[in-house]
Motif scaffolding. Structure first.
Motif, PDB file in Angstrom:
ATOM      1  N   GLY A   1      76.302  81.107  50.511  1.00  5.62           N
ATOM      2  CA  GLY A   1      76.776  82.052  49.497  1.00  5.62           C
ATOM      3  C   GLY A   1      78.248  82.377  49.675  1.00  5.62           C
ATOM      4  O   GLY A   1      79.005  82.475  48.695  1.00  5.62           O
TER       5      GLY A   1
ATOM      6  N   LEU B   1      67.501  77.278  48.314  1.00  5.20           N
ATOM      7  CA  LEU B   1      67.185  78.426  49.166  1.00  5.20           C
ATOM      8  C   LEU B   1      66.801  79.660  48.355  1.00  5.20           C
ATOM      9  O   LEU B   1      65.932  80.435  48.759  1.00  5.20           O
ATOM     10  CB  LEU B   1      68.388  78.760  50.055  1.00  5.20           C
ATOM     11  CG  LEU B   1      68.779  77.714  51.098  1.00  5.20           C
ATOM     12  CD1 LEU B   1      70.146  78.054  51.712  1.00  5.20           C
ATOM     13  CD2 LEU B   1      67.727  77.646  52.205  1.00  5.20           C
ATOM     14  N   GLU B   2      67.487  79.866  47.242  1.00  9.25           N
ATOM     15  CA  GLU B   2      67.259  81.054  46.407  1.00  9.25           C
ATOM     16  C   GLU B   2      67.117  80.622  44.946  1.00  9.25           C
ATOM     17  O   GLU B   2      68.019  80.849  44.135  1.00  9.25           O
ATOM     18  CB  GLU B   2      68.424  82.033  46.539  1.00  9.25           C
ATOM     19  CG  GLU B   2      68.672  82.556  47.933  1.00  9.25           C
ATOM     20  CD  GLU B   2      69.858  83.498  47.996  1.00  9.25           C
ATOM     21  OE1 GLU B   2      69.748  84.538  48.669  1.00  9.25           O
ATOM     22  OE2 GLU B   2      70.891  83.204  47.360  1.00  9.25           O
TER      23      GLU B   2
ATOM     24  N   LEU C   1      72.082  76.364  47.602  1.00  8.06           N
ATOM     25  CA  LEU C   1      71.602  77.708  47.291  1.00  8.06           C
ATOM     26  C   LEU C   1      70.476  77.684  46.269  1.00  8.06           C
ATOM     27  O   LEU C   1      69.570  78.518  46.315  1.00  8.06           O
ATOM     28  CB  LEU C   1      72.764  78.569  46.771  1.00  8.06           C
ATOM     29  CG  LEU C   1      73.726  79.083  47.846  1.00  8.06           C
ATOM     30  CD1 LEU C   1      75.004  79.602  47.213  1.00  8.06           C
ATOM     31  CD2 LEU C   1      73.064  80.178  48.681  1.00  8.06           C
TER      32      LEU C   1
ATOM     33  N   PRO D   1      71.308  81.523  53.107  1.00  7.26           N
ATOM     34  CA  PRO D   1      71.997  82.046  51.921  1.00  7.26           C
ATOM     35  C   PRO D   1      73.311  82.750  52.235  1.00  7.26           C
ATOM     36  O   PRO D   1      74.244  82.676  51.433  1.00  7.26           O
ATOM     37  CB  PRO D   1      70.969  83.037  51.345  1.00  7.26           C
ATOM     38  CG  PRO D   1      69.646  82.542  51.825  1.00  7.26           C
ATOM     39  CD  PRO D   1      69.907  81.981  53.187  1.00  7.26           C
TER      40      PRO D   1
ATOM     41  N   ASN E   1      74.055  83.006  41.913  1.00  6.78           N
ATOM     42  CA  ASN E   1      74.540  81.690  42.332  1.00  6.78           C
ATOM     43  C   ASN E   1      74.824  80.794  41.130  1.00  6.78           C
ATOM     44  O   ASN E   1      75.823  80.066  41.098  1.00  6.78           O
ATOM     45  CB  ASN E   1      73.516  81.020  43.251  1.00  6.78           C
ATOM     46  CG  ASN E   1      73.280  81.805  44.527  1.00  6.78           C
ATOM     47  OD1 ASN E   1      74.195  82.437  45.052  1.00  6.78           O
ATOM     48  ND2 ASN E   1      72.054  81.781  45.030  1.00  6.78           N
TER      49      ASN E   1
ATOM     50  N   ASP F   1      65.685  81.756  42.461  1.00  2.00           N
ATOM     51  CA  ASP F   1      65.659  82.800  41.430  1.00  2.00           C
ATOM     52  C   ASP F   1      66.876  83.720  41.470  1.00  2.00           C
ATOM     53  O   ASP F   1      66.900  84.751  40.789  1.00  2.00           O
ATOM     54  CB  ASP F   1      64.387  83.655  41.573  1.00  2.00           C
ATOM     55  CG  ASP F   1      63.118  82.841  41.394  1.00  2.00           C
ATOM     56  OD1 ASP F   1      63.137  81.913  40.567  1.00  2.00           O
ATOM     57  OD2 ASP F   1      62.122  83.119  42.086  1.00  2.00           O
ATOM     58  N   ASN F   2      67.886  83.362  42.252  1.00  2.00           N
ATOM     59  CA  ASN F   2      69.078  84.203  42.360  1.00  2.00           C
ATOM     60  C   ASN F   2      70.079  83.806  41.274  1.00  2.00           C
ATOM     61  O   ASN F   2      70.782  82.803  41.386  1.00  2.00           O
ATOM     62  CB  ASN F   2      69.706  84.058  43.744  1.00  2.00           C
ATOM     63  CG  ASN F   2      70.819  85.071  43.977  1.00  2.00           C
ATOM     64  OD1 ASN F   2      71.434  85.577  43.036  1.00  2.00           O
ATOM     65  ND2 ASN F   2      71.070  85.380  45.240  1.00  2.00           N
TER      66      ASN F   2
END
Length: 377
Positions: A315, A340-341, A337, A311, A347, A343-344
């Protein structure tokens, strides 16, 4: 129970300590419970080691179980056990429980005071920490250099004046020459964005170690003198480590020193013997991306990085694309991303910004629907 059986705790204690020193705290706890199951009676050295492991993993239920066991074994008033309990409860989030134990000790030693003080600092309870500090001094338990360093480390990122009071106390006691104290002061002033004070302390140090140089380099992350500092560190004979390069490359990114940063990054392994890790590649993507060299940043990630980007790397690339409006590479970074993430939300917002700036409103709406499907808003 025979003395020979009691003395059987010694090898278990050594193994528990060994696991803890290696950071294998769960294994240390498992060994302790195996010891209990096998009927090996713990001694006064067992419980502090086990409580340290409980605190390290933040397991209050395990810590409470150990507390009950030590009471049954007759160590309820043992000073080593009590100090370990204070530290454990504070690290596991029960600061009130730590304080109750602290108040129950009729004659506190320096370790008791330090455990309670650091517990308050860890939880951001600085008025309480200040009160403990004053009471500690009244009780004639003056903290040593190691304790002061620990306190300053806890104050470094806090918006309070406790660190300034501690600095005054350090000056009055003549402890400013201790390397660990000076290093912690540099870090504290760095976090307060007081570079002048950090540099003054650094320049006044009669001796400097690797931590000193890393601290002042981190403090100088927005100061062009960081390059001169790095060269002075080289001339001092102290070899930079991985932390040094994270600080220096981050500074190059902040200051737009693309050529310098690329040169040092290329020399890391051959000249300094430090293999670039994920954070270093993240710094380089940030450096190139801020300068608008998006294709170069992607090429670094895609063809030169010897491992899959995390990330931090992707990122940095996505953020650079959002600043410079690179839709194609931004889509690639965002897709990675999202894996990888998932729930972020940040992004997704960056990709929406890229689409919005490019006038691709249908894609903005599409990403918004995807966010709703994932429950992000």
């Amino acid at each position: 129970m025979p003395l020979s059986h009691r003395s059987g705790a010694f090898p278990w204690n050594a193994l528990i300590s060994g696991y803890s020193e290696l950071g294998q705290h769960e294994d240390a706890l498992a060994l302790y419970f195996q010891m209990e199951e096998d009927g090996i009676e713990p001694d006064c050295f067992t419980f502090p080691r086990v409580l340290k492991a409980c605190g390290a993993i933040g397991s209050l239920p395990h810590g409470e179980a150990v507390h009950r066991h030590l009471i049954r074994c007759g160590f309820a008033v043992d000073p080593f056990a009590l100090n370990g309990l204070i530290d454990m409860y504070a690290k596991c989030g029960d600061i009130a429980g730590a304080r109750r134990l602290f108040d129950s000790i009729p004659k506190r030693d320096a370790v008791s005071w330090n455990a309670m003080l650091n517990g308050y600092i860890r939880h951001g309870l600085f008025p309480e920490a200040m009160d403990i500090c004053r009471r500690m001094l009244v009780a004639c338990h003056e903290p040593d250099a190691v304790t002061i360093s620990s306190i300053l480390a806890g104050c470094a990122s806090a918006r309070c004046d406790l660190g300034l009071h501690i600095h005054g106390w350090v000056l009055r006691r003549g402890l400013e020459s201790a390397i660990s104290v000076a290093n912690s002061l540099i870090t504290m002033y760095s976090e307060r964005n007081q570079l002048h004070s950090a540099r003054h302390i650094f320049n006044s140090m009669p001796e400097k170690d690797l931590v000193s140089w890393n601290a002042i380099l981190a403090a100088s992350r927005r100061d062009h003198r960081v390059v001169d500092l790095f060269r002075k560190m080289e001339r001092s004979g102290i070899a930079p480590d991985a932390i040094t390069f994270v600080s220096f490359l981050s500074a190059c990114a902040n200051l737009g020193l693309v050529e310098v940063g690329c040169t040092v990054f290329d020399e890391m392994e051959d000249k300094y013997g430090v293999k670039p890790g994920m954070e270093h590649y993240g710094c380089m993507v940030n450096l190139l991306g801020r300068a608008g060299l998006i294709e170069e940043a992607q090429n670094l990630v895609s063809t030169k990085m010897p491992f899959d980007g995390g990330p931090t790397v992707w990122g940095a690339l996505l953020y650079a694309c959002s600043v410079h409006g690179n839709v194609c590479i931004g889509e690639t970074a965002a897709a990675r991303l999202f894996e990888l993430e998932p729930d972020n939300m940040h992004n997704f917002d960056l990709l929406r910004k890229i689409y919005r700036d490019a006038g691709r409103l249908e894609d903005v709406e599409r990403v918004g629907k995807l966010m709703k499907e994932r429950g992000l808003y």
